[in-house]
Scaffold this motif. Structure first.
Motif, PDB file in Angstrom:
ATOM      1  N   ASP A  28      67.601 -17.453 -41.882  1.00 26.99           N
ATOM      2  CA  ASP A  28      68.456 -18.338 -40.769  1.00 26.99           C
ATOM      3  C   ASP A  28      67.458 -19.375 -40.320  1.00 26.99           C
ATOM      4  O   ASP A  28      66.235 -19.348 -40.687  1.00 26.99           O
ATOM      5  CB  ASP A  28      68.981 -17.847 -39.665  1.00 26.99           C
ATOM      6  CG  ASP A  28      68.377 -17.098 -38.687  1.00 26.99           C
ATOM      7  OD1 ASP A  28      67.218 -17.215 -38.746  1.00 26.99           O
ATOM      8  OD2 ASP A  28      69.120 -16.272 -38.042  1.00 26.99           O
ATOM      9  N   HIS A  32      64.980 -15.771 -39.317  1.00 23.13           N
ATOM     10  CA  HIS A  32      65.405 -14.379 -39.419  1.00 23.13           C
ATOM     11  C   HIS A  32      66.047 -13.974 -40.563  1.00 23.13           C
ATOM     12  O   HIS A  32      66.778 -14.574 -41.151  1.00 23.13           O
ATOM     13  CB  HIS A  32      66.155 -13.973 -38.026  1.00 23.13           C
ATOM     14  CG  HIS A  32      65.738 -14.234 -36.743  1.00 23.13           C
ATOM     15  ND1 HIS A  32      66.331 -15.087 -35.764  1.00 23.13           N
ATOM     16  CD2 HIS A  32      64.565 -14.042 -36.286  1.00 23.13           C
ATOM     17  CE1 HIS A  32      65.624 -15.079 -34.650  1.00 23.13           C
ATOM     18  NE2 HIS A  32      64.514 -14.344 -34.807  1.00 23.13           N
ATOM     19  N   SER A  34      68.263 -11.712 -43.439  1.00 27.78           N
ATOM     20  CA  SER A  34      69.338 -10.930 -43.348  1.00 27.78           C
ATOM     21  C   SER A  34      69.384 -10.359 -45.174  1.00 27.78           C
ATOM     22  O   SER A  34      69.135 -11.217 -45.821  1.00 27.78           O
ATOM     23  CB  SER A  34      70.776 -11.796 -43.157  1.00 27.78           C
ATOM     24  OG  SER A  34      71.012 -11.831 -41.800  1.00 27.78           O
ATOM     25  N   SER A  36      71.831  -8.441 -48.034  1.00 28.05           N
ATOM     26  CA  SER A  36      73.130  -7.786 -48.336  1.00 28.05           C
ATOM     27  C   SER A  36      73.127  -7.381 -49.776  1.00 28.05           C
ATOM     28  O   SER A  36      72.507  -7.801 -50.708  1.00 28.05           O
ATOM     29  CB  SER A  36      73.963  -9.152 -48.123  1.00 28.05           C
ATOM     30  OG  SER A  36      75.281  -8.668 -48.550  1.00 28.05           O
ATOM     31  N   SER A  38      74.277  -3.175 -47.869  1.00 30.62           N
ATOM     32  CA  SER A  38      73.325  -2.494 -47.129  1.00 30.62           C
ATOM     33  C   SER A  38      72.430  -1.763 -47.940  1.00 30.62           C
ATOM     34  O   SER A  38      72.613  -1.665 -49.003  1.00 30.62           O
ATOM     35  CB  SER A  38      74.356  -1.490 -46.265  1.00 30.62           C
ATOM     36  OG  SER A  38      75.111  -0.649 -47.213  1.00 30.62           O
ATOM     37  N   TRP A  50      71.797  -2.029 -42.429  1.00 29.38           N
ATOM     38  CA  TRP A  50      71.887  -3.433 -42.838  1.00 29.38           C
ATOM     39  C   TRP A  50      70.671  -4.267 -42.245  1.00 29.38           C
ATOM     40  O   TRP A  50      70.263  -3.526 -41.049  1.00 29.38           O
ATOM     41  CB  TRP A  50      73.112  -4.023 -42.296  1.00 29.38           C
ATOM     42  CG  TRP A  50      74.338  -3.684 -42.824  1.00 29.38           C
ATOM     43  CD1 TRP A  50      75.108  -2.471 -42.366  1.00 29.38           C
ATOM     44  CD2 TRP A  50      75.092  -4.322 -43.946  1.00 29.38           C
ATOM     45  NE1 TRP A  50      76.311  -2.590 -43.216  1.00 29.38           N
ATOM     46  CE2 TRP A  50      76.356  -3.410 -44.219  1.00 29.38           C
ATOM     47  CE3 TRP A  50      74.974  -5.094 -44.651  1.00 29.38           C
ATOM     48  CZ2 TRP A  50      77.179  -4.014 -45.109  1.00 29.38           C
ATOM     49  CZ3 TRP A  50      75.806  -5.644 -45.629  1.00 29.38           C
ATOM     50  CH2 TRP A  50      76.862  -4.909 -46.068  1.00 29.38           C
ATOM     51  N   ILE A  51      70.361  -5.099 -42.846  1.00 29.85           N
ATOM     52  CA  ILE A  51      69.382  -6.049 -41.865  1.00 29.85           C
ATOM     53  C   ILE A  51      70.008  -7.275 -41.611  1.00 29.85           C
ATOM     54  O   ILE A  51      70.406  -8.140 -42.682  1.00 29.85           O
ATOM     55  CB  ILE A  51      68.112  -6.420 -42.639  1.00 29.85           C
ATOM     56  CG1 ILE A  51      67.303  -4.967 -43.147  1.00 29.85           C
ATOM     57  CG2 ILE A  51      66.946  -7.281 -42.145  1.00 29.85           C
ATOM     58  CD1 ILE A  51      66.101  -5.185 -44.031  1.00 29.85           C
ATOM     59  N   ARG A  52      70.295  -7.622 -40.412  1.00 26.93           N
ATOM     60  CA  ARG A  52      70.931  -8.781 -39.900  1.00 26.93           C
ATOM     61  C   ARG A  52      70.268  -9.411 -38.874  1.00 26.93           C
ATOM     62  O   ARG A  52      69.717  -8.959 -37.905  1.00 26.93           O
ATOM     63  CB  ARG A  52      72.311  -8.084 -39.285  1.00 26.93           C
ATOM     64  CG  ARG A  52      73.262  -7.736 -40.144  1.00 26.93           C
ATOM     65  CD  ARG A  52      73.987  -8.586 -41.151  1.00 26.93           C
ATOM     66  NE  ARG A  52      74.828  -8.264 -41.796  1.00 26.93           N
ATOM     67  CZ  ARG A  52      74.884  -8.284 -43.316  1.00 26.93           C
ATOM     68  NH1 ARG A  52      74.239  -9.095 -43.933  1.00 26.93           N
ATOM     69  NH2 ARG A  52      76.257  -7.624 -43.688  1.00 26.93           N
ATOM     70  N   SER A  53      70.015 -10.699 -39.293  1.00 24.04           N
ATOM     71  CA  SER A  53      69.095 -11.869 -38.247  1.00 24.04           C
ATOM     72  C   SER A  53      67.973 -10.918 -37.834  1.00 24.04           C
ATOM     73  O   SER A  53      67.584 -11.244 -36.904  1.00 24.04           O
ATOM     74  CB  SER A  53      70.110 -12.020 -37.287  1.00 24.04           C
ATOM     75  OG  SER A  53      71.245 -12.974 -37.699  1.00 24.04           O
TER      76      SER A  53
END
Length: 60
Positions: A28, A32, A34, A36, A38, A50-53
């Motif tokens: 982003d 950060h 992310s 996809s 998982s 998951w790795i999110r932000s």
């Protein structure tokens, strides 16, 4: 990367379009990451996340 559960297992997520399974990475405007889909460690610690932000989001 090392497994975020603390078991120190080395995890590899393939990013090449030609391989399966593979993951997509996005970054982003704040830098950060992310990932996809998982990540599911099927042997050993059996982590699923998951790795999110840039943060680990654990699956139940």
């Amino acid at each position: 990367m090392r497994c975020p559960c603390g078991c120190a297992e080395r995890l590899e997520m393939m990013l090449l379009r030609e391989v399966k399974p593979r993951w997509d990475v996005s970054v982003d405007s704040h830098g950060h990451v992310s990932l996809s889909p998982s990540v599911w460690v099927r042997e050993g610690c059996r982590s699923h996340f998951w790795i999110r932000s840039g943060k680990i989001v654990w699956c139940d």
